[in-house]
Design a protein around this motif. Structure first.
Motif, PDB file in Angstrom:
ATOM      1  N   THR B  77       0.820  -1.290   0.527  1.00  0.00           N
ATOM      2  CA  THR B  77       0.191  -0.271  -0.133  1.00  0.00           C
ATOM      3  C   THR B  77       0.895   1.200   0.288  1.00  0.00           C
ATOM      4  O   THR B  77       0.652   2.101  -0.455  1.00  0.00           O
ATOM      5  CB  THR B  77      -0.901  -0.207   1.100  1.00  0.00           C
ATOM      6  OG1 THR B  77      -0.899  -1.269   1.083  1.00  0.00           O
ATOM      7  CG2 THR B  77      -2.164   0.635   1.343  1.00  0.00           C
ATOM      8  N   PRO B 247       5.161   5.299   7.691  1.00  0.00           N
ATOM      9  CA  PRO B 247       5.266   5.902   9.193  1.00  0.00           C
ATOM     10  C   PRO B 247       5.460   5.095  10.160  1.00  0.00           C
ATOM     11  O   PRO B 247       5.634   5.303  11.475  1.00  0.00           O
ATOM     12  CB  PRO B 247       3.942   6.912   9.155  1.00  0.00           C
ATOM     13  CG  PRO B 247       3.506   6.677   8.063  1.00  0.00           C
ATOM     14  CD  PRO B 247       4.592   5.544   7.264  1.00  0.00           C
ATOM     15  N   GLY B 248       4.729   4.195  10.151  1.00  0.00           N
ATOM     16  CA  GLY B 248       4.517   2.686  11.411  1.00  0.00           C
ATOM     17  C   GLY B 248       6.225   2.372  11.697  1.00  0.00           C
ATOM     18  O   GLY B 248       6.395   2.170  12.520  1.00  0.00           O
ATOM     19  N   ARG B 280       6.893  11.394  16.061  1.00  0.00           N
ATOM     20  CA  ARG B 280       5.979  11.531  16.782  1.00  0.00           C
ATOM     21  C   ARG B 280       5.880  10.821  18.308  1.00  0.00           C
ATOM     22  O   ARG B 280       5.867  11.327  19.297  1.00  0.00           O
ATOM     23  CB  ARG B 280       4.999  10.402  16.062  1.00  0.00           C
ATOM     24  CG  ARG B 280       3.718  10.745  17.430  1.00  0.00           C
ATOM     25  CD  ARG B 280       1.904  10.319  15.519  1.00  0.00           C
ATOM     26  NE  ARG B 280       2.469   9.769  14.338  1.00  0.00           N
ATOM     27  CZ  ARG B 280       2.413   9.650  13.316  1.00  0.00           C
ATOM     28  NH1 ARG B 280       1.377  11.205  12.800  1.00  0.00           N
ATOM     29  NH2 ARG B 280       2.560   9.383  12.435  1.00  0.00           N
TER      30      ARG B 280
END
Lengths: 367, 367
Positions: B77, B247-248, B280
């Motif tokens: 994805t 990002p994960g 983050r």
DNA sequence: GTGAAAGCGCTAACAG
DNA sequence: CTGTTAGCGCTTTCAC
């Protein structure tokens, strides 16, 4: 970058299998009416020679191309900033692939491109077209009509005569069927978002709209107004700020809103990106989300919503499925081909010529 | 979804203009060697009839299709989460459009799709192919080679014999030219990022890699190591965490890093999305950016970098230009077509068969 | 069931 | 310069 090799022809396969071209053709196209052993011999020859039919020659006689154009009419950068477009494409690609159709991508960047696309569509190069991101003043629909290419639109086109978008209604089969399109239940989704905010006890609920030259933005605004009027019995125009679906636009709108109504306690943003901008401005102004101001988006672009701070409550629409459905509708229409009746006839979930997909409220931390 | 109309043919135009088909053909294809008034008469007839040439018939004889396949071999994805892919497509589309070529999009989602794409490419439907997102074990290059389709790769392919990626070198014209590709200066860009961190006085500089089955990730890692070894004289393996461009993945890697080396004072992430994840986690752990830990990304996806908190310092590559360049290279090779010489021959900026675009460090707040 | 023959609409020699 | 003549590779009647 090797030189393209010249491929074997039907003729060659026929010679090798000791049959006529006609027979090979039959086998290649499904093999109806060719006896087992013969067919096997042909298939063997095909295999050995690595024969692949020449699509140009085939199209010349069949007038079919097994190709569909995807037209994206978004001159701005927006499409590229959010994954909407990519997801939609993916759904389309899957469906087309499953039916052995090719995807020809036509990006419209500027004014001049319209003519080019129109010419291409008129050139009978594809069996149909899938068209997105139409704006109200877009010349494309007219051009497509002239080109006479079967088309399915992504998102309710602005000129359709059926502005109802909130649910199925009885369709009159005799009237001009109007454009075929696939959309999500923008209005209903917006309603559920606002109702959720109401349920949270919020009363000063603002709305940051999308680009109002697109029906999705208009429908979401309508949904917002529905609830504000019905449930709260008022519709304060100061709570609505027009924006453009971008994060930057969301920021500007949120600032404006804070100026107009410092006591705003909830925001329904027209999409997730806009909500993101709003979130940022709220944080910068020291408002806590959701304690002081609850925020809801629309779309559920997972990478955006889940990574937002706080994670974004939003109205989900299944974008990939919309793409897939558009392709399915087009392909179905193409094979049906009874040119009198509307091509979406007999299609489940169809309200008139539009197919409206449901939306779901996804609760996360922001509201 | 109107029925496709049957279009007028060359014959019809010829009849109306009172000339032969050949003459019409000449006029339509540039009009060389047709006298003015005659040509005008033909053009008028073309206009009046709304004649558009039938590409299938034309291809059948010219063996050209004026179409290029764009193959995106990203089963995951990821492509859809970052705008990389869309930007690249936009560049390609612009260039192809300028040369009247169509873009056929081939998305590879799963294992089975490889065969399909190979068949399509072998079927001589397009004049060339543009291929992206190759992973080290990808079967595609072999299939493409077999298909014999002129191809330009996006990103240095893993099997190319020239692993240098940091600048132009003298190219040997006699050897196997190897694959033609366009890439950015991943290694040099990584170096400049790490040097910048060094210049900031940081010493415990970590690197979160991309997916190491892609050359871009490997090259960026190499660039990082270059500087760590040359400038700091050490290369602590604990400071390198393997990740995957998401990002994960960036979050996980940052957590890991914080566990291994709590005193880390800078992070160079393999791309912006990864950096976002790192940001983050740093925030969650109470580290201030850039005071405690400086962070640099790669790509400069503007919507990501500018909206990050704090705005992300990053290494910019001109993605759209890469796409445009790939298309240009392919088209040039197609028109040149002297099949002996490498197709990129005579191309400026070319190191061997690869074109390496420069990168720029963009300073924002995070480092 | 299978083969022979006639084009689909266009371009590219080759004559004139 | 312009027209005539062959096909490009395939599907599709139509006979056999």
């Amino acid at each position: 970058m090797t030189e393209a090799v010249s491929r074997p022809t039907l003729e060659a396969v026929a010679a090798r299998a000791g049959v006529s071209r006609a027979t090979v053709s039959r086998v290649v196209n499904g093999g109806d009416g060719v006896r087992g052993p013969l067919a096997a011999r042909v298939r063997k020859a095909v295999e050995e020679l690595g024969y692949v039919p020449n699509q140009a020659a085939r199209s010349l006689v069949t007038k079919r191309h097994d190709a569909v154009a995807v037209v994206i009419a978004e001159p701005e950068t927006r499409v590229f900033a959010d994954p909407f477009f990519a997801l939609q494409l993916r759904g389309i690609s899957k469906e087309l692939t499953a039916h052995d159709n090719q995807l020809v991508l036509l990006l419209i960047e500027g004014r001049a491109d319209h003519a080019r696309v129109a010419r291409y569509l008129a050139g009978n190069h594809v069996d149909g077209a899938l068209v997105f991101s139409l704006h109200l003043d877009d010349p494309l629909p007219g051009l497509i009509q002239d080109a006479g290419v079967p088309t399915v639109f992504g998102g309710r086109p602005g000129w359709g005569q059926d502005p109802r978008n909130a649910g199925p209604g009885p369709a009159r089969a005799d009237a001009d069927p109007g454009p075929v399109y696939v959309d999500c239940d923008n209005r209903g989704g917006a309603r559920s978002a606002v109702r959720h905010l109401v349920g949270l006890g919020r009363r000063r609920i603002a709305h940051i709209t999308g680009a109002l030259d697109q029906t999705s933005a208009v429908d979401r605004l309508d949904g917002y107004r529905d609830v504000m009027a019905e449930v709260l019995g008022r519709d304060d125009p100061r709570l609505v700020v027009e924006s453009d679906f971008t994060p930057g636009g969301g920021e500007d709108a949120m600032r404006e809103l804070l100026g107009r109504c410092p006591d705003v306690d909830a925001v329904f943003a027209a999409n997730d990106l806009t909500a993101l901008g709003a979130l940022r401005v709220l944080r910068a102004h020291g408002r806590r989300v959701p304690e002081d101001v609850a925020v809801i988006g629309f779309d559920d672009m997972v990478p955006v919503t889940e990574q937002a701070d706080p994670p974004l409550t939003t109205v989900r629409q299944d974008i990939e499925e919309m793409g897939r459905l558009m392709a399915r509708l087009l392909l179905r229409g193409l094979s049906g081909d009874r040119d009198g009746g509307g091509p979406a006839a007999g299609c489940p979930d169809a309200a008139g010529n539009g197919v409206i997909l449901p939306t779901t409220l996804i609760r996360r931390a922001s509201a």
